[in-house]
Design a protein around this motif. Structure first.
Motif, PDB file in Angstrom:
ATOM      1  N   ARG A  69     -33.176 -29.949  28.777  1.00  0.00           N
ATOM      2  CA  ARG A  69     -33.778 -29.620  27.474  1.00  0.00           C
ATOM      3  C   ARG A  69     -35.231 -30.115  27.423  1.00  0.00           C
ATOM      4  NH1 ARG A  69     -29.591 -29.703  24.749  1.00  0.00           N
ATOM      5  NH2 ARG A  69     -29.208 -31.886  24.940  1.00  0.00           N
ATOM      6  N   THR A  70     -35.477 -31.325  27.934  1.00  0.00           N
ATOM      7  CA  THR A  70     -36.839 -31.870  27.989  1.00  0.00           C
ATOM      8  C   THR A  70     -37.728 -30.993  28.867  1.00  0.00           C
ATOM      9  OG1 THR A  70     -36.027 -34.112  27.635  1.00  0.00           O
ATOM     10  CG2 THR A  70     -38.209 -33.896  28.629  1.00  0.00           C
TER      11      THR A  70
ATOM     12  N   SER B 190     -37.280 -27.854  29.546  1.00  0.00           N
ATOM     13  CA  SER B 190     -37.448 -26.582  28.847  1.00  0.00           C
ATOM     14  C   SER B 190     -38.525 -26.694  27.772  1.00  0.00           C
ATOM     15  CB  SER B 190     -36.113 -26.166  28.229  1.00  0.00           C
ATOM     16  OG  SER B 190     -36.261 -24.991  27.490  1.00  0.00           O
ATOM     17  N   ASP B 191     -38.503 -27.795  27.026  1.00  0.00           N
ATOM     18  CA  ASP B 191     -39.527 -28.013  25.998  1.00  0.00           C
ATOM     19  C   ASP B 191     -40.913 -28.102  26.633  1.00  0.00           C
ATOM     20  OD1 ASP B 191     -37.512 -28.042  24.118  1.00  0.00           O
ATOM     21  OD2 ASP B 191     -37.504 -30.237  23.895  1.00  0.00           O
ATOM     22  N   TRP B 192     -41.011 -28.827  27.756  1.00  0.00           N
ATOM     23  CA  TRP B 192     -42.287 -28.939  28.464  1.00  0.00           C
ATOM     24  C   TRP B 192     -42.759 -27.563  28.921  1.00  0.00           C
ATOM     25  CZ3 TRP B 192     -44.187 -27.574  33.171  1.00  0.00           C
ATOM     26  CH2 TRP B 192     -45.417 -28.123  33.540  1.00  0.00           C
ATOM     27  N   SER B 193     -41.848 -26.768  29.460  1.00  0.00           N
ATOM     28  CA  SER B 193     -42.186 -25.425  29.935  1.00  0.00           C
ATOM     29  C   SER B 193     -42.710 -24.554  28.804  1.00  0.00           C
ATOM     30  CB  SER B 193     -40.968 -24.750  30.572  1.00  0.00           C
ATOM     31  OG  SER B 193     -40.530 -25.482  31.679  1.00  0.00           O
ATOM     32  N   ALA B 194     -42.044 -24.588  27.670  1.00  0.00           N
ATOM     33  CA  ALA B 194     -42.473 -23.788  26.528  1.00  0.00           C
ATOM     34  C   ALA B 194     -43.855 -24.235  26.049  1.00  0.00           C
ATOM     35  CB  ALA B 194     -41.457 -23.904  25.393  1.00  0.00           C
ATOM     36  N   GLU B 195     -44.087 -25.539  26.038  1.00  0.00           N
ATOM     37  CA  GLU B 195     -45.366 -26.069  25.570  1.00  0.00           C
ATOM     38  C   GLU B 195     -46.525 -25.700  26.497  1.00  0.00           C
ATOM     39  OE1 GLU B 195     -47.432 -30.430  24.836  1.00  0.00           O
ATOM     40  OE2 GLU B 195     -45.247 -30.256  24.724  1.00  0.00           O
ATOM     41  N   HIS B 196     -46.272 -25.610  27.793  1.00  0.00           N
ATOM     42  CA  HIS B 196     -47.343 -25.419  28.768  1.00  0.00           C
ATOM     43  C   HIS B 196     -47.373 -24.038  29.416  1.00  0.00           C
ATOM     44  CE1 HIS B 196     -48.499 -29.590  28.455  1.00  0.00           C
ATOM     45  NE2 HIS B 196     -47.215 -29.921  28.557  1.00  0.00           N
ATOM     46  N   HIS B 197     -46.470 -23.155  29.028  1.00  0.00           N
ATOM     47  CA  HIS B 197     -46.365 -21.854  29.698  1.00  0.00           C
ATOM     48  C   HIS B 197     -47.660 -21.049  29.624  1.00  0.00           C
ATOM     49  CE1 HIS B 197     -45.056 -17.606  30.213  1.00  0.00           C
ATOM     50  NE2 HIS B 197     -44.581 -18.167  31.305  1.00  0.00           N
TER      51      HIS B 197
END
Length: 135
Positions: A105-106, A108-115
């Protein structure tokens, strides 16, 4: 393994055998379906068909069976067979699986923030290296 990779691995792990454990776990997480199964089971207990329908990408019955068995073998998933006719089978995360789901989940959150930034870096790199085979 390249000399550069070996040097990095040596710096990360004082005991050379430790990196094999990391690779072993990352191999499981790097397959196409394991992370999706873990994410879905982090939402709660699922029966086989519920799990199959909830996973995007049209996972086959055989592949889902192999995936949950591998995760069960690794101690991430608990399989419970209920003595009914026909037998009902539930899947849920173990404590170990729940701890990994939190890390996923962490990530995934990082990926969404930096995509968006990653996409922009790729676009810029591709423009600067039009003949590169890396894509």
């Amino acid at each position: 393994m390249s000399a550069g990779h070996t040097a990095v691995t040596t710096e990360l792990f004082s005991d050379p055998s430790e990196d094999c454990g990391v690779r072993d776990v990352l191999d499981r997480l790097g397959d196409k379906w394991s992370v999706q199964v873990l994410v879905e089971l982090s939402r709660g207990v699922r029966r086989f068909r519920e799990l199959q329908r909830a996973i995007p990408g049209d996972i086959s019955q055989r592949m889902l069976t192999l995936t949950v068995r591998r995760l069960e073998r690794d101690g991430m998933v608990r399989r419970t067979v209920h003595a009914t006719v026909p037998p009902q089978v539930d899947y849920e995360l173990t404590e170990l699986g729940r701890s990994l789901a939190g890390l996923i989940r962490t990530m995934s959150d990082w990926s969404a923030e930096h995509h968006e930034a990653i996409v922009e870096f790729r676009r810029d790199w591709d423009a600067a290296h039009p003949d590169a085979e890396i894509r």
